[in-house]
Design an enzyme around this catalytic site. Structure first.
Site, PDB file in Angstrom:
ATOM      1  N   ASP A 151       0.851  -1.201   0.000  1.00  0.00           N
ATOM      2  CA  ASP A 151       0.000   0.000   0.000  1.00  0.00           C
ATOM      3  C   ASP A 151       0.874   1.235   0.000  1.00  0.00           C
ATOM      4  O   ASP A 151       1.794   1.347   0.819  1.00  0.00           O
ATOM      5  CB  ASP A 151      -0.855   0.045   1.273  1.00  0.00           C
ATOM      6  CG  ASP A 151      -2.057  -0.885   1.197  1.00  0.00           C
ATOM      7  OD1 ASP A 151      -2.242  -1.531   0.154  1.00  0.00           O
ATOM      8  OD2 ASP A 151      -2.812  -0.936   2.190  1.00  0.00           O
TER       9      ASP A 151
ATOM     10  N   LYS B 230      -8.306   0.638  -5.128  1.00  0.00           N
ATOM     11  CA  LYS B 230      -9.494   0.064  -4.493  1.00  0.00           C
ATOM     12  C   LYS B 230     -10.764   0.798  -4.892  1.00  0.00           C
ATOM     13  O   LYS B 230     -10.776   2.028  -4.980  1.00  0.00           O
ATOM     14  CB  LYS B 230      -9.360   0.146  -2.963  1.00  0.00           C
ATOM     15  CG  LYS B 230      -8.312  -0.763  -2.354  1.00  0.00           C
ATOM     16  CD  LYS B 230      -8.367  -0.657  -0.838  1.00  0.00           C
ATOM     17  CE  LYS B 230      -7.156  -1.249  -0.145  1.00  0.00           C
ATOM     18  NZ  LYS B 230      -7.029  -2.698  -0.242  1.00  0.00           N
TER      19      LYS B 230
ATOM     20  N   GLY C 136      -5.155  -2.730   8.828  1.00  0.00           N
ATOM     21  CA  GLY C 136      -4.832  -1.573   9.658  1.00  0.00           C
ATOM     22  C   GLY C 136      -4.651  -1.881  11.127  1.00  0.00           C
ATOM     23  O   GLY C 136      -4.636  -0.979  11.958  1.00  0.00           O
TER      24      GLY C 136
ATOM     25  N   ARG D 223      -6.332 -20.342   7.246  1.00  0.00           N
ATOM     26  CA  ARG D 223      -6.564 -21.707   7.730  1.00  0.00           C
ATOM     27  C   ARG D 223      -7.976 -22.188   7.373  1.00  0.00           C
ATOM     28  O   ARG D 223      -8.160 -23.343   7.001  1.00  0.00           O
ATOM     29  CB  ARG D 223      -6.398 -21.766   9.255  1.00  0.00           C
ATOM     30  CG  ARG D 223      -4.964 -21.891   9.693  1.00  0.00           C
ATOM     31  CD  ARG D 223      -4.906 -22.396  11.125  1.00  0.00           C
ATOM     32  NE  ARG D 223      -3.559 -22.343  11.666  1.00  0.00           N
ATOM     33  CZ  ARG D 223      -2.653 -23.300  11.500  1.00  0.00           C
ATOM     34  NH1 ARG D 223      -2.943 -24.376  10.805  1.00  0.00           N
ATOM     35  NH2 ARG D 223      -1.448 -23.176  12.028  1.00  0.00           N
TER      36      ARG D 223
ATOM     37  N   GLY E 194      -3.027  -7.214   8.287  1.00  0.00           N
ATOM     38  CA  GLY E 194      -2.352  -7.399   9.564  1.00  0.00           C
ATOM     39  C   GLY E 194      -0.936  -7.934   9.466  1.00  0.00           C
ATOM     40  O   GLY E 194      -0.263  -8.093  10.481  1.00  0.00           O
TER      41      GLY E 194
ATOM     42  N   GLY F 271      -0.107  -3.613   4.005  1.00  0.00           N
ATOM     43  CA  GLY F 271      -0.697  -2.272   3.974  1.00  0.00           C
ATOM     44  C   GLY F 271       0.062  -1.366   4.895  1.00  0.00           C
ATOM     45  O   GLY F 271       1.143  -0.865   4.582  1.00  0.00           O
ATOM     46  N   SER F 272      -0.480  -1.200   6.097  1.00  0.00           N
ATOM     47  CA  SER F 272       0.078  -0.260   7.059  1.00  0.00           C
ATOM     48  C   SER F 272       1.437  -0.718   7.569  1.00  0.00           C
ATOM     49  O   SER F 272       2.228   0.098   8.038  1.00  0.00           O
ATOM     50  CB  SER F 272      -0.907  -0.113   8.210  1.00  0.00           C
ATOM     51  OG  SER F 272      -2.234  -0.075   7.714  1.00  0.00           O
TER      52      SER F 272
END
Lengths: 293, 199
Positions: free
Chosen positions: A23, A80, A152, A164, A213, A234-235
């Protein structure tokens, strides 16, 4: 000559495998990502951690930012649109974007319907938390899936749960006799033909990345070992202390995910990873992974 | 030497390496994913797959592949570069750092445009019969110039899409994404001949 075929859409995702999609919110960040070895960048106005902090309605990124990022790098650029917002998707397609992410990170525009992705020449990636959801999106024309995780948060627990879940459901579906597949399709709410395909091949018919995450090289390795074809970060990169170093380390970890010596080496001296959020601290109505169905 | 005894390495740093591994196995030869330079000793030929050439190039440099790849090429062992792999083995790349320089071509990345311009086309090959080959071009490069020693094995209009110089084979498209194995078979024949020469 044929363009916009399913083979071309899924084919680009095949080329991204074993790679990291990052990102970015500016030209500067896009260049850092490319320099670090990202296979693609996601052009955003704000990264998920900031979207979460800001609250309000999160929409498609300003086309001006997207175009500048497309100009700045030679790797493919994604952007997005809101779930079900086919007008945003049409705008993104007209910009010449390489992949559209119909994403739960933005505020959904339609609570009932996702975009009919068969109407587009540009390929789509969509989020999923289980096999039924993944197959519904593929049924709507998605050419790539990413497990949602919880964007995030810097917390990998949801990404692990979703990876999983999908893996286990594929194993179960693959082991069933043919006569049980219709009832599985009914229970999952998934297209019957796609359930049959999973039963026959023992895998999803498209590439499956992991998102939401992942914020350290070890996270990337974990999720790759659980069967992801690649990762979205992302973050985790631009909220860390040293983005370039972190980005390079996650790229290497994604290639050498089975090799603990290399993982140890690239994990050294990275500085602080992003500050994570414990999932139980997030109110249910703010969970992004529950958006879409 | 039967095909069964041939070992083909597929550079497995990033990209569509699994598809090449399947293709080689489908042809009846042995395929090995190459993650480290020392593994090159175990194989008779090498495929550099499609993916993102910027990413693969960084990992080649970071993990010390350059010297071993140069040795591999110097010993005339066949190398097949598809799409990003073509960019990596090219002598020149427009507006970018030079590639490994194993084949005398100048290439340009993403030369047809963005993903929306990716296409499929049935093309004629200079080998393997009259039947056309379904070529899949994804953000494909172009070969802008080819030196006099480069043999052209397929073209679309004026664009060279499959070419060979000695031990190096390159394609701007992705033969590993479909079931027609004629190009992989051709590459395996190149390997078979190079092994015979060695012995």
């Amino acid at each position: 000559m044929e363009k916009g075929t399913l083979k071309l859409k899924t084919g680009l995702a095949e080329m991204l495998k074993g790679g990291v999609i990052m990102d970015v919110t500016s030209v500067e960040q896009a260049k850092i990502a490319e320099e670090a070895g990202a296979v693609s960048v996601m052009a955003l106005e704000r990264i998920p951690a900031d979207i979460r902090a800001a609250g309000g309605v999160a929409r498609m990124t300003d086309p001006e930012i997207i175009l500048k990022i497309m100009d700045a790098v030679t790797i493919p650029v994604m952007a997005k649109c809101r779930i079900g917002h086919f007008a945003e998707a049409q705008i993104l397609e007209s910009l010449g974007i390489d992949y559209i992410d119909e994403s739960e990170v933005l505020t959904p525009a339609d609570e009932k319907h996702h975009v009919n992705k068969w109407n587009f020449k540009v390929p789509f990636v969509c989020g999923a938390t289980n096999l039924g959801e993944a197959l519904r999106r593929i049924g709507e024309g998605a050419a790539m899936i990413r497990t949602k995780g919880e964007a995030g948060t810097g917390n990998v627990v949801e990404a692990v749960r979703h990876m999983r879940t999908i893996r286990d459901e594929i194993k179960k579906a693959a082991a069933l006799p043919k006569e049980e597949l219709m009832s599985v399709a009914k229970e999952m709410g998934a297209p019957y033909e796609l359930v049959v395909l999973v039963n026959e091949t023992g895998k999803l018919p498209v590439v499956n990345f992991s998102a939401g995450g992942i914020s350290t090289p070890a996270d990337a390795s974990l999720i790759m070992q659980l069967g992801a074809d690649g990762v979205f970060v992302g973050s985790g990169i631009f909220k860390s202390e040293n983005p370039l170093k972190m980005a390079k380390a996650i790229v290497e970890a994604t290639t050498h995910y089975k090799n603990p010596e290399i993982l140890a080496k690239v994990s050294k001296g990275l500085g602080n990873a992003m500050n994570g959020i414990e999932l139980s601290k997030i109110p249910n109505e703010e969970l992004m992974s529950a958006r879409g169905w | 030497m039967t095909k069964r005894g041939v070992s083909v390495g597929v550079l497995a740093l990033q990209g569509a390496f699994r598809e090449h591994v399947y293709s080689i196995r489908l042809c009846g030869a042995r395929a090995i994913e190459i993650k480290f330079p020392y593994q090159l000793d175990e194989v008779d030929g090498l495929i550099i797959p499609g993916g993102e050439s910027t990413t693969i190039r960084k990992l080649i440099n970071k993990y010390g592949f350059r010297y071993y790849l140069d040795e591999f090429n110097r010993s005339k062992k066949p190398i097949f570069g598809t799409c990003a792999g073509l960019i990596l083995v090219a002598k020149k790349v427009l507006n970018e750092d030079a590639g490994l320089g194993y084949i005398d071509i100048e290439a340009q990345r993403n030369s047809y445009g963005r993903q929306i311009d990716s296409f499929e086309e049935y093309v004629k090959l200079k080998f393997g019969g009259e039947e056309k080959f379904k070529a899949i071009f994804i953000r494909a490069p172009k070969i802008l110039k080819a030196g006099p020693d480069v043999a052209i094995l397929s073209k679309i209009n004026d664009n060279i899409i499959l070419a060979r110089q000695n031990n190096i084979l390159v394609s701007t498209f992705h033969p590993e994404l479909q079931k027609d194995m004629r190009i992989h078979e051709y590459f395996l024949k190149m390997i078979g001949k190079s092994i015979k020469r060695e012995n």
